[in-house]
Design an enzyme around this catalytic site. Structure first.
Site, PDB file in Angstrom:
ATOM      1  N   GLY A  52      -4.153 -20.056  11.057  1.00 49.56           N
ATOM      2  CA  GLY A  52      -2.841 -19.481  10.807  1.00 49.56           C
ATOM      3  C   GLY A  52      -2.564 -18.299  11.714  1.00 49.56           C
ATOM      4  NE  ARG A  53       3.098 -14.209  13.994  1.00 42.53           N
ATOM      5  CZ  ARG A  53       3.524 -12.992  13.656  1.00 42.53           C
ATOM      6  NH1 ARG A  53       3.446 -12.591  12.386  1.00 42.53           N
ATOM      7  NH2 ARG A  53       4.043 -12.178  14.558  1.00 42.53           N
ATOM      8  CG  HIS A  89      -1.881  -1.087   1.308  1.00 42.48           C
ATOM      9  ND1 HIS A  89      -2.987  -1.160   0.486  1.00 42.48           N
ATOM     10  CD2 HIS A  89      -1.940  -2.179   2.127  1.00 42.48           C
ATOM     11  CE1 HIS A  89      -3.681  -2.253   0.790  1.00 42.48           C
ATOM     12  NE2 HIS A  89      -3.071  -2.885   1.770  1.00 42.48           N
ATOM     13  CG  HIS A 123      -2.489  -9.542  -3.852  1.00 40.06           C
ATOM     14  ND1 HIS A 123      -3.028 -10.423  -4.776  1.00 40.06           N
ATOM     15  CD2 HIS A 123      -2.294 -10.254  -2.725  1.00 40.06           C
ATOM     16  CE1 HIS A 123      -3.145 -11.614  -4.218  1.00 40.06           C
ATOM     17  NE2 HIS A 123      -2.711 -11.550  -2.986  1.00 40.06           N
ATOM     18  CG  HIS A 149      -2.782  -6.105 -18.269  1.00 40.40           C
ATOM     19  ND1 HIS A 149      -3.442  -7.196 -17.764  1.00 40.40           N
ATOM     20  CD2 HIS A 149      -3.331  -5.022 -17.672  1.00 40.40           C
ATOM     21  CE1 HIS A 149      -4.363  -6.806 -16.905  1.00 40.40           C
ATOM     22  NE2 HIS A 149      -4.320  -5.487 -16.833  1.00 40.40           N
ATOM     23  CG  ASN A 184      -1.041 -15.503  -3.797  1.00 38.66           C
ATOM     24  OD1 ASN A 184      -1.127 -16.705  -4.045  1.00 38.66           O
ATOM     25  ND2 ASN A 184      -2.027 -14.657  -4.040  1.00 38.66           N
ATOM     26  CB  VAL A 185       3.935 -18.041  -6.071  1.00 35.22           C
ATOM     27  CG1 VAL A 185       3.865 -17.222  -7.354  1.00 35.22           C
ATOM     28  CG2 VAL A 185       5.113 -17.564  -5.226  1.00 35.22           C
TER      29      VAL A 185
END
Length: 313
Positions: free
Chosen positions: A262-263, A97, A107, A148, A109-110
């Site tokens: 989870g945490r 942010h 954002h 893109h 993630n893998v």
């Protein structure tokens, strides 16, 4: 199927992203706080958080490797036959942010999952998932095209049909149904991915991870020093509310983390530091804020011939 090479890659990806963000920060001494944690049910992680910096108002780059006796409902929803299996999950999740409203939130993630039969009567089932997406507050054609293009480049070695499919999946996934609007301009999203076997699926997932900062870094460097005032800041905080709504209502990663116990601090690090909500607000007609809704939040082909030639707004 070798999980150690996945774990080594994920840790190195976390390092690489953090190092590049620190290199963009103009404030000397900006650094991520690191927490290494363990999960009572099995596994743990390494959370890195940056708060109150010159460029990034709040960001998190989290590595986790957790195990459990029963796959959470959000992970087995698409594969109900796996309900009741034990699981092992590992991944890197990223959220930034920026402070400047002209610099978009991003954002990525893998992740990798293995679901195992507790009786060892069936072979393990594995899959990859992840992607990256961009959430601008003030849109720029140049940024959208670059984002893109880089997403397409991550997919190109793995088949011509992959990018269009995962772009569409991203557009559909990052959509707030209760608002009838997109969260941002999309990017890539994939889940339950085992295409062409383990080695190929891993190589593709690594390509997505490696292309994330190639996509985001140039945009962040280009926008983070743009002059802005209270109007732009106010709109940024209003739009951040949409980010919060999506993550708490729809996001699979958030739901998986909470359901798997989870945490919490690491799971909710994705939340922006300041947010505003208003009742029945609408942007002024013809304004830059209205253009975000009318143009940039409309799913489209940013890489067609006409858009490809577009410059900055």
């Amino acid at each position: 199927m070798e999980t150690q090479q996945i774990l080594a890659y994920l840790r190195s990806l976390q390092d690489q992203i953090c190092e590049e963000i620190v290199s963009i920060e103009s404030q000397p001494g900006s650094c991520f706080r690191e927490d290494v944690w363990e999960r009572p049910e099995g596994g743990g992680g390494r959370s890195r958080v940056l708060e109150g910096a010159e460029v990034i108002e709040k960001g998190g780059v989290n590595f986790s490797h957790v195990m459990g006796k029963q796959l959470p409902a959000t992970a087995s929803a698409r594969r109900p036959q796996l309900a009741g299996r034990s699981f092992e999950a590992m991944g890197v999740s990223v959220i930034f942010h920026p402070r400047n409203p002209y610099a978009p939130t991003s954002h990525a993630n893998v992740r990798f999952f293995v679901a195992r039969d507790p009786k060892d009567e069936e072979p393990p089932v594995w899959w990859f998932g992840g992607g990256f997406d961009l959430t601008p507050f003030y849109g720029f054609e140049e940024d959208a095209v670059h984002w893109h293009k880089t997403a397409r480049a991550a997919c190109e070695p793995f088949g011509a049909d992959l990018h269009p499919r995962l772009k569409t999946w991203c557009d559909e996934y990052f959509y707030l149904k209760h608002r009838n609007e997109s969260r941002g301009i999309g990017g890539l999203f994939f889940d339950d991915f085992d295409q062409d076997g383990f080695d190929s699926a891993l190589a593709f997932t690594k390509s997505v991870g490696d292309h994330y900062m190639q996509a985001y870094g140039p945009i962040l460097r280009r926008r983070h020093q743009t002059p802005y005032g209270e109007r732009e800041r106010d709109f940024q905080l209003y739009r951040r509310g949409r980010y919060v709504e999506f993550n708490l209502v729809y996001d699979r990663g958030t739901l998986f983390g909470l359901q798997s116990r989870g945490r919490t601090e690491s799971i909710l690090v994705s939340m922006p530091p300041e947010v505003r909500w208003r009742y029945d607000w609408a942007p002024e007609a013809g304004s830059a804020e209205a253009r975000l809704y009318e143009h940039f939040l409309q799913p489209q082909d940013w890489l067609d011939d006409q858009t490809d030639e577009a410059g900055d707004e």
